[in-house]
Design an enzyme around this catalytic site. Sequence first.
Site, PDB file in Angstrom:
ATOM      1  N   LYS A 206       9.078  -1.012   5.564  1.00  0.00           N
ATOM      2  CA  LYS A 206       9.229  -1.946   6.678  1.00  0.00           C
ATOM      3  C   LYS A 206       9.964  -3.200   6.195  1.00  0.00           C
ATOM      4  O   LYS A 206      10.916  -3.653   6.801  1.00  0.00           O
ATOM      5  CB  LYS A 206       7.832  -2.292   7.214  1.00  0.00           C
ATOM      6  N   GLU A 212       6.807  -1.261  -5.391  1.00  0.00           N
ATOM      7  CA  GLU A 212       6.726   0.160  -5.762  1.00  0.00           C
ATOM      8  C   GLU A 212       7.900   0.950  -5.173  1.00  0.00           C
ATOM      9  O   GLU A 212       8.561   1.737  -5.853  1.00  0.00           O
ATOM     10  CB  GLU A 212       5.409   0.764  -5.250  1.00  0.00           C
ATOM     11  N   GLY A 267       2.416  -1.306   9.552  1.00  0.00           N
ATOM     12  CA  GLY A 267       2.696  -0.247   8.566  1.00  0.00           C
ATOM     13  C   GLY A 267       1.798   0.969   8.742  1.00  0.00           C
ATOM     14  O   GLY A 267       2.251   2.110   8.794  1.00  0.00           O
ATOM     15  N   ARG A 268       0.478   0.714   8.875  1.00  0.00           N
ATOM     16  CA  ARG A 268      -0.462   1.849   8.944  1.00  0.00           C
ATOM     17  C   ARG A 268      -0.468   2.530  10.304  1.00  0.00           C
ATOM     18  O   ARG A 268      -1.193   3.497  10.511  1.00  0.00           O
ATOM     19  CB  ARG A 268      -1.864   1.377   8.543  1.00  0.00           C
ATOM     20  N   GLU A 353      -7.714  -1.184   5.821  1.00  0.00           N
ATOM     21  CA  GLU A 353      -6.745  -2.287   5.815  1.00  0.00           C
ATOM     22  C   GLU A 353      -6.836  -3.060   7.138  1.00  0.00           C
ATOM     23  O   GLU A 353      -6.542  -4.244   7.191  1.00  0.00           O
ATOM     24  CB  GLU A 353      -5.318  -1.755   5.580  1.00  0.00           C
ATOM     25  N   HIS A 384     -19.648  20.750  -2.300  1.00  0.00           N
ATOM     26  CA  HIS A 384     -20.001  20.998  -3.704  1.00  0.00           C
ATOM     27  C   HIS A 384     -19.748  19.771  -4.557  1.00  0.00           C
ATOM     28  O   HIS A 384     -19.685  19.863  -5.781  1.00  0.00           O
ATOM     29  CB  HIS A 384     -19.213  22.203  -4.222  1.00  0.00           C
ATOM     30  N   LYS A 512      -0.592  -8.796  -5.512  1.00  0.00           N
ATOM     31  CA  LYS A 512       0.869  -8.673  -5.644  1.00  0.00           C
ATOM     32  C   LYS A 512       1.439  -9.929  -6.307  1.00  0.00           C
ATOM     33  O   LYS A 512       2.288  -9.852  -7.192  1.00  0.00           O
ATOM     34  CB  LYS A 512       1.517  -8.536  -4.255  1.00  0.00           C
TER      35      LYS A 512
HETATM   36  O1  F6P Z   1      -0.408  -2.507   1.213  1.00  0.00           O
HETATM   37  C1  F6P Z   1       0.197  -3.503   1.935  1.00  0.00           C
HETATM   38  C2  F6P Z   1       1.325  -3.020   2.789  1.00  0.00           C
HETATM   39  O2  F6P Z   1       1.936  -4.133   3.351  1.00  0.00           O
HETATM   40  C3  F6P Z   1       0.880  -2.042   3.872  1.00  0.00           C
HETATM   41  O3  F6P Z   1       0.354  -2.630   4.989  1.00  0.00           O
HETATM   42  C4  F6P Z   1       2.142  -1.317   4.131  1.00  0.00           C
HETATM   43  O4  F6P Z   1       1.886  -0.146   4.812  1.00  0.00           O
HETATM   44  C5  F6P Z   1       2.651  -1.121   2.722  1.00  0.00           C
HETATM   45  O5  F6P Z   1       2.289  -2.308   2.057  1.00  0.00           O
HETATM   46  C6  F6P Z   1       4.107  -0.836   2.587  1.00  0.00           C
HETATM   47  O6  F6P Z   1       4.902  -1.856   3.099  1.00  0.00           O
HETATM   48  P1  F6P Z   1       6.432  -1.640   3.392  1.00  0.00           P
HETATM   49  O7  F6P Z   1       6.574  -0.598   4.426  1.00  0.00           O
HETATM   50  O8  F6P Z   1       6.953  -2.977   3.830  1.00  0.00           O
HETATM   51  O9  F6P Z   1       7.084  -1.203   2.100  1.00  0.00           O
END
Ligand code: F6P
Length: 546
Positions: A206, A212, A267-268, A353, A384, A512
């Site tokens: 987003k 990452e 995002g979620r 979240e 199990h 972060k």
């Molecule tokens: O974990 C925090 C967060 O902002 C989530 O809400 C989101 O889904 C994820 O990081 C990834 O964010 P982006 O889509 O901006 O890379």
Amino acid sequence: MARCTQLPAWQVLQEHQWEIARQHMRDLFSADPNRFERYSIRLDDLLFDYSKNRITDKTLGLLFDLAHQAGLQEKIAAMFRGDRINNTEKRAVLHTALRNRSNRPVLVDGVDVMPGVNRVLHQMRLFSEAIRSHEWRGYTGKPISNVVHIGIGGSDLGPKMVVKALTPYCRPELRVHFVSNVDEADLVETIKNLDRETTLFIVASKTFTTQETMTNALSAREWFMAGVESKDAIAKHFVAVSTNAEKVEAFGIDTKNMFEFWDWVGGRYSLWSAIGLPIAVAVGMDNFELLLAGAHKVDEHFRTEPLERNIPVLMGLVGIWYNNFFGAQTQAILPYDQYLDFLADHLQQADMESNGKSVDVEGKRLDYDTGPVIFGQAGTNGQHAFYQLIHQGSKLVPCDFLAAAQSHHHLGGHHEALLSNFIAQTEALMRGKTTEEARAELVAEGVQEECLDMLAMAKTFPGNKPSNSFLYQSLNPETLGALIALYEHKVFVQGAIWNINSFDQMGVELGKQLAKTVLKDMTGDELVTAHDSSTNGLLNYYKSLR
Ligand code: F6P
């Protein structure tokens, strides 16, 4: 707005909990042969059975009072209307517009968002069809056979879960992979056997700034360019999904290969947007649209059904009953379906979240519990592993069971065995086994008198453990869309009663921020002294080991 704990219904619910805590569900079932009929709802072929809960008509009446007093219906209307209910970020919350198959206008600041939604859906159709029909070719003219989706959190968990869930709808010759962890093992293991000429990367973020995702995307680009002469080849092998066109361009992806979405998609809650592109590629756009249709059906149900017949409202309220009145801390998600292996992971983010908050929408600290810890696993594996604690441990763990009546396969006996376990578990949790029953079994087995008491106690199941069950015909795109939307709205209901903002995630920021300083401190050989003794110690020991 008064705190939920100050609402009249809350006070009465607290007193009522004393009454219910003394009752056993066995007795509630014995007293009312129609309990299942009265406490279950059908939405087309989807059955929601909430009869195995520690509730009576009085409990439900009080929970509905609570919902009314907390203004739930007005809050639902505000979300669908496009009000900026994400108040800390001043954003509307409109994942429902992404799957608004009625195409009814949805206004944000007086502008209908539907034309934009439909434009991106059309772009997704063109792209996914081009990949699937082999019209889209790699830089050497070969068709794409592997798609690597790079994202994390909401830009990964939803699409990954859906692609796994819909495996029977995928083509074996077009494989879709997901890379999320910044641990290089994730990317390295995914691409090690892939061929540059037939691999396409979807970079999904987003913000297009997430550490990452950007680290993985840069390494993927490096891997790709290592074997390629012309920079232009990137255009055939990298596309982006983002709200940030500037950053996408700076990364080197042509914005004509960018799929847009909007700040009113959390995002979620984004698998319904272009973040769902790998789903469309894997199962085809028609199936993606069926997924949207299933979710839309639930949106209409949630928006229009009275609270008493509204499945997400019931899920949310019954969850609050255990969370806030019985002190339950967790919620188990137990799909009896291997294809739903990642469902608990996705719902973990969607719920934790969203509702892992300790201040209300006015910024006041809360003195009551909010979101539960979500965990789970596909049945029967969980049986199990952790069911022992659910049956006989000291904690109350409300469980949700999900299963399809029909399997996608036809190996004799498997599906019946799977479903018999699902149904039996709900019965065992509810009924339990009394010490007298356990004793009688031991006597029948000929166990010696001196061990009887001890063994009978060890083999006693208290029962009275609550569960919801979802049973549907088959796990198809429409049903899957419906199930996910039910949980999204359950999260909404609980956040609305707790009066929290379910749509920001400030709690992920501090780690972060600090990681940037720690990363700097990791370079060089000098002793680190700027942090507390543990953090310094970890950094310095790391330096001595690397
Ligand atoms: O974990 C925090 C967060 O902002 C989530 O809400 C989101 O889904 C994820 O990081 C990834 O964010 P982006 O889509 O901006 O890379």
